[in-house]
Design a protein around this motif. Structure first.
Motif, PDB file in Angstrom:
ATOM      1  N   PRO A 129       0.526  -1.149   0.216  1.00 57.00           N
ATOM      2  CA  PRO A 129       0.211   0.046  -0.024  1.00 57.00           C
ATOM      3  C   PRO A 129       1.147   1.855   0.274  1.00 57.00           C
ATOM      4  CG  PRO A 129      -1.188  -1.654   1.951  1.00 57.00           C
ATOM      5  CD  PRO A 129       0.469  -2.177   0.786  1.00 57.00           C
ATOM      6  N   HIS A 130       0.550   2.358  -0.724  1.00 62.50           N
ATOM      7  CA  HIS A 130       0.670   3.757  -1.015  1.00 62.50           C
ATOM      8  C   HIS A 130       0.267   4.713   0.286  1.00 62.50           C
ATOM      9  CE1 HIS A 130       3.145   1.619  -4.157  1.00 62.50           C
ATOM     10  NE2 HIS A 130       3.745   3.021  -3.820  1.00 62.50           N
ATOM     11  N   VAL A 131      -0.103   5.993   0.315  1.00 66.59           N
ATOM     12  CA  VAL A 131      -0.286   6.484   1.561  1.00 66.59           C
ATOM     13  C   VAL A 131      -1.286   7.475   0.002  1.00 66.59           C
ATOM     14  CG1 VAL A 131      -0.122   8.966   2.156  1.00 66.59           C
ATOM     15  CG2 VAL A 131       1.147   7.563   2.915  1.00 66.59           C
ATOM     16  N   PRO A 132      -2.411   6.750   0.585  1.00 62.96           N
ATOM     17  CA  PRO A 132      -3.804   7.065  -0.233  1.00 62.96           C
ATOM     18  C   PRO A 132      -4.095   8.639  -0.151  1.00 62.96           C
ATOM     19  CG  PRO A 132      -4.986   6.892   1.450  1.00 62.96           C
ATOM     20  CD  PRO A 132      -3.337   6.784   1.850  1.00 62.96           C
ATOM     21  N   SER A 133      -4.963   9.134  -1.579  1.00 67.22           N
ATOM     22  CA  SER A 133      -5.776  10.376  -1.360  1.00 67.22           C
ATOM     23  C   SER A 133      -6.893  10.731  -0.940  1.00 67.22           C
ATOM     24  CB  SER A 133      -5.298  10.595  -2.962  1.00 67.22           C
ATOM     25  OG  SER A 133      -6.156  10.119  -3.826  1.00 67.22           O
ATOM     26  N   CYS A 134      -6.967  11.532  -0.045  1.00 62.96           N
ATOM     27  CA  CYS A 134      -8.150  11.871   1.031  1.00 62.96           C
ATOM     28  C   CYS A 134      -8.393  12.556   0.309  1.00 62.96           C
ATOM     29  CB  CYS A 134      -8.201  11.972   2.050  1.00 62.96           C
ATOM     30  SG  CYS A 134      -6.844   9.484   2.562  1.00 62.96           S
ATOM     31  N   GLU A 135     -10.229  13.101  -0.050  1.00 67.27           N
ATOM     32  CA  GLU A 135     -10.959  14.452   0.116  1.00 67.27           C
ATOM     33  C   GLU A 135     -11.845  14.564   0.768  1.00 67.27           C
ATOM     34  OE1 GLU A 135     -12.518  14.284  -3.981  1.00 67.27           O
ATOM     35  OE2 GLU A 135     -10.872  13.475  -5.733  1.00 67.27           O
ATOM     36  N   VAL A 136     -11.255  15.778   1.360  1.00 67.95           N
ATOM     37  CA  VAL A 136     -11.774  15.668   3.344  1.00 67.95           C
ATOM     38  C   VAL A 136     -12.809  17.135   2.932  1.00 67.95           C
ATOM     39  CG1 VAL A 136     -12.494  15.742   4.950  1.00 67.95           C
ATOM     40  CG2 VAL A 136     -11.384  13.595   4.171  1.00 67.95           C
ATOM     41  N   PRO A 137     -13.815  17.908   2.748  1.00 69.40           N
ATOM     42  CA  PRO A 137     -14.185  19.914   3.093  1.00 69.40           C
ATOM     43  C   PRO A 137     -13.649  19.657   3.842  1.00 69.40           C
ATOM     44  CG  PRO A 137     -16.298  17.848   2.787  1.00 69.40           C
ATOM     45  CD  PRO A 137     -15.435  17.070   2.233  1.00 69.40           C
ATOM     46  N   SER A 138     -13.659  21.560   4.202  1.00 67.44           N
ATOM     47  CA  SER A 138     -13.056  21.515   4.932  1.00 67.44           C
ATOM     48  C   SER A 138     -15.154  21.799   6.131  1.00 67.44           C
ATOM     49  CB  SER A 138     -12.326  22.803   5.032  1.00 67.44           C
ATOM     50  OG  SER A 138     -13.226  23.642   3.689  1.00 67.44           O
ATOM     51  N   SER A 139     -15.569  22.023   5.526  1.00 69.23           N
ATOM     52  CA  SER A 139     -16.425  22.427   5.690  1.00 69.23           C
ATOM     53  C   SER A 139     -17.965  22.377   4.821  1.00 69.23           C
ATOM     54  CB  SER A 139     -16.949  23.704   6.256  1.00 69.23           C
ATOM     55  OG  SER A 139     -16.716  24.786   5.612  1.00 69.23           O
ATOM     56  N   VAL A 140     -19.005  22.080   5.583  1.00 74.17           N
ATOM     57  CA  VAL A 140     -20.520  21.928   4.534  1.00 74.17           C
ATOM     58  C   VAL A 140     -21.375  21.616   5.475  1.00 74.17           C
ATOM     59  CG1 VAL A 140     -20.525  19.165   5.943  1.00 74.17           C
ATOM     60  CG2 VAL A 140     -21.039  19.904   3.541  1.00 74.17           C
ATOM     61  N   PHE A 141     -22.469  21.851   5.513  1.00 76.85           N
ATOM     62  CA  PHE A 141     -23.953  22.655   5.120  1.00 76.85           C
ATOM     63  C   PHE A 141     -24.690  21.567   6.053  1.00 76.85           C
ATOM     64  CE2 PHE A 141     -23.746  26.777   2.604  1.00 76.85           C
ATOM     65  CZ  PHE A 141     -23.536  27.912   3.720  1.00 76.85           C
ATOM     66  N   VAL A 142     -25.569  21.856   7.354  1.00 79.96           N
ATOM     67  CA  VAL A 142     -26.137  20.788   7.523  1.00 79.96           C
ATOM     68  C   VAL A 142     -27.312  20.483   7.052  1.00 79.96           C
ATOM     69  CG1 VAL A 142     -28.232  20.101   9.636  1.00 79.96           C
ATOM     70  CG2 VAL A 142     -25.702  21.692  10.581  1.00 79.96           C
ATOM     71  N   GLY A 143     -27.470  18.972   6.435  1.00 75.94           N
ATOM     72  CA  GLY A 143     -28.857  18.348   5.719  1.00 75.94           C
ATOM     73  C   GLY A 143     -28.055  18.929   4.734  1.00 75.94           C
ATOM     74  N   ALA A 144     -27.268  18.832   4.419  1.00 75.14           N
ATOM     75  CA  ALA A 144     -26.478  18.239   2.778  1.00 75.14           C
ATOM     76  C   ALA A 144     -26.167  16.468   2.332  1.00 75.14           C
ATOM     77  CB  ALA A 144     -25.368  18.878   2.446  1.00 75.14           C
ATOM     78  N   ASP A 145     -25.936  16.649   1.161  1.00 72.64           N
ATOM     79  CA  ASP A 145     -25.172  15.326   1.266  1.00 72.64           C
ATOM     80  C   ASP A 145     -23.780  15.210   0.878  1.00 72.64           C
ATOM     81  OD1 ASP A 145     -27.661  14.069   0.763  1.00 72.64           O
ATOM     82  OD2 ASP A 145     -27.657  14.437  -0.935  1.00 72.64           O
ATOM     83  N   LEU A 146     -23.424  14.300   1.469  1.00 79.32           N
ATOM     84  CA  LEU A 146     -21.431  14.520   1.528  1.00 79.32           C
ATOM     85  C   LEU A 146     -21.120  13.054   1.171  1.00 79.32           C
ATOM     86  CD1 LEU A 146     -19.346  15.845   2.134  1.00 79.32           C
ATOM     87  CD2 LEU A 146     -19.397  15.228   4.660  1.00 79.32           C
ATOM     88  N   ASP A 147     -19.700  13.318  -0.076  1.00 79.13           N
ATOM     89  CA  ASP A 147     -18.715  12.341   0.150  1.00 79.13           C
ATOM     90  C   ASP A 147     -17.392  12.471   0.211  1.00 79.13           C
ATOM     91  OD1 ASP A 147     -21.415  11.413  -0.970  1.00 79.13           O
ATOM     92  OD2 ASP A 147     -20.833  10.897  -3.230  1.00 79.13           O
ATOM     93  N   LEU A 148     -16.731  11.278   1.308  1.00 77.31           N
ATOM     94  CA  LEU A 148     -15.120  11.346   1.197  1.00 77.31           C
ATOM     95  C   LEU A 148     -15.337  10.075   0.898  1.00 77.31           C
ATOM     96  CD1 LEU A 148     -15.563  11.483   5.373  1.00 77.31           C
ATOM     97  CD2 LEU A 148     -15.462  13.361   2.993  1.00 77.31           C
ATOM     98  N   LEU A 149     -13.859  10.892  -0.210  1.00 82.44           N
ATOM     99  CA  LEU A 149     -13.334   9.487  -1.354  1.00 82.44           C
ATOM    100  C   LEU A 149     -11.997   9.368  -1.082  1.00 82.44           C
ATOM    101  CD1 LEU A 149     -14.503  11.760  -4.167  1.00 82.44           C
ATOM    102  CD2 LEU A 149     -16.082   9.585  -2.842  1.00 82.44           C
ATOM    103  N   CYS A 150     -11.264   8.642  -0.613  1.00 80.52           N
ATOM    104  CA  CYS A 150     -10.191   7.695  -0.007  1.00 80.52           C
ATOM    105  C   CYS A 150      -9.771   7.086  -2.364  1.00 80.52           C
ATOM    106  CB  CYS A 150     -10.185   6.674   0.852  1.00 80.52           C
ATOM    107  SG  CYS A 150      -9.075   6.609   1.140  1.00 80.52           S
ATOM    108  N   LYS A 151      -8.560   6.474  -2.120  1.00 78.03           N
ATOM    109  CA  LYS A 151      -7.949   5.908  -3.069  1.00 78.03           C
ATOM    110  C   LYS A 151      -6.261   5.858  -3.758  1.00 78.03           C
ATOM    111  CE  LYS A 151      -9.185   3.987  -7.261  1.00 78.03           C
ATOM    112  NZ  LYS A 151     -10.346   2.913  -7.006  1.00 78.03           N
ATOM    113  N   ASP A 152      -5.801   4.340  -3.266  1.00 79.98           N
ATOM    114  CA  ASP A 152      -4.637   4.334  -3.878  1.00 79.98           C
ATOM    115  C   ASP A 152      -4.640   3.387  -5.519  1.00 79.98           C
ATOM    116  OD1 ASP A 152      -2.181   3.232  -3.517  1.00 79.98           O
ATOM    117  OD2 ASP A 152      -2.154   2.048  -2.169  1.00 79.98           O
ATOM    118  N   LYS A 153      -4.229   4.298  -5.864  1.00 75.62           N
ATOM    119  CA  LYS A 153      -3.742   3.632  -7.315  1.00 75.62           C
ATOM    120  C   LYS A 153      -2.266   2.519  -7.641  1.00 75.62           C
ATOM    121  CE  LYS A 153      -6.824   7.685  -9.553  1.00 75.62           C
ATOM    122  NZ  LYS A 153      -6.131   8.377 -10.246  1.00 75.62           N
TER     123      LYS A 153
END
Length: 293
Positions: A129-153
């Protein structure tokens, strides 16, 4: 009679132990090879000829096309400084993922009746395994849909993923407000709440090496500001008003209200007054006849 039987038996034994034809034979004692990245890969190739004592040996790699690895008693391309050959067995030093693929060992014995033989060896380079790339937004509004992404290619075999919040592993169940895809590396929320605020990180792992994790990132779940709420409500109200006006216009046209208005307007159109009657000149008037009653 016994002598004839003995001769027949000797002839049969001779036929069974003699080759059907003079030909080169090529094989590999290990047709599938798996090694870790940056180690040596040994691709075994054994051959036997009937007459030719100095056959020609070639190695090729299959891909979109065919690439020569060893040709005319020398290595080609990137293999020049990191490969060697003993007999027909090929050794590649410090392999990388680019070396994975299918290799073919070809032996040509021009003096044999069947003068070409070949064997195929598949090389699979395993990558930890390599260090994966992670996508986490710094802020989001209450009630919104949210996807956190992680990938090691880069990892081979492909990595599986695990998400952590505040250094605690997340496990999705029927009661949790999120779902996790361990193969794609996604952490999904249908409607986030303030309790989902925290530090998130993702970890990739496979059977080759130790797991690797990205740096934890802060996620804040915040309320909509008041002025934003008013703006959204005003925009929605304005759109509803426009929609209502459009409906009224359509209903009016279907009922013919707009056509009647046009006819009334044309019926009341302006007509100019008639010209005044001609005036008489009394001074020039003379009585020519008398009137008797």
């Amino acid at each position: 009679m016994k002598t004839m039987k003995m001769l027949a038996l000797l002839l049969l034994i001779t036929l069974l132990h003699s080759p059907a034809c003079l030909s080169v034979t090529v094989s590999s004692s290990k047709p599938r090879v798996e090694v870790h990245e940056h180690t040596d890969a040994v691709l075994a190739c054994e051959f036997r000829t009937e007459k030719d004592q100095n056959p020609r040996i070639e190695w090729k790699k299959k891909g979109k096309g065919v690439t020569f690895v060893y040709f005319d008693h020398k290595f080609t391309g990137s293999y020049t400084q990191r490969a060697k050959i003993e007999g027909a067995t090929l050794t590649i030093h410090s392999v990388t993922q680019k070396d994975s693929g299918e290799y073919r060992c070809e032996v040509t014995a021009s003096e044999d009746h069947v003068n070409l033989g070949e064997a195929t060896v598949t090389l699979n380079v395993l990558v930890p395994p390599h260090v994966p790339s992670c996508e986490v937004p710094s802020s989001v509004f209450v009630g919104a849909d949210l996807d956190l992404l992680c990938k090691d290619k880069l990892s081979v075999p492909p990595a599986t993923y695990r998400w952590y919040k505040d250094n605690k592993a997340l496990t999705a169940t029927a009661d949790t407000p999120y779902s996790i895809d361990t193969h794609k590396g996604t952490l999904k929320f249908k409607s986030v709440s303030k309790t989902e605020s925290g530090m998130y990180r993702c970890e990739s792992s496979n059977s080759v090496g130790a797991p690797k994790s990205c740096v934890a990132q802060q996620l804040k779940v915040i309320d909509y500001p008041l002025n934003m709420t008013i703006l959204i409500a005003g925009a929605v109200g304005f759109l509803l008003l426009i929609f209502f006006c459009c409906i009224c216009v359509c209903v009016c046209r279907r009922r013919g209200c707009c056509k009647k208005g046009k006819k009334t307007k044309s019926a009341k159109s302006y007509n100019p007054p008639p010209p005044p009657p001609p005036t008489r000149n009394l001074k020039k008037y003379k009585q020519t006849q008398s009137f008797m009653i």
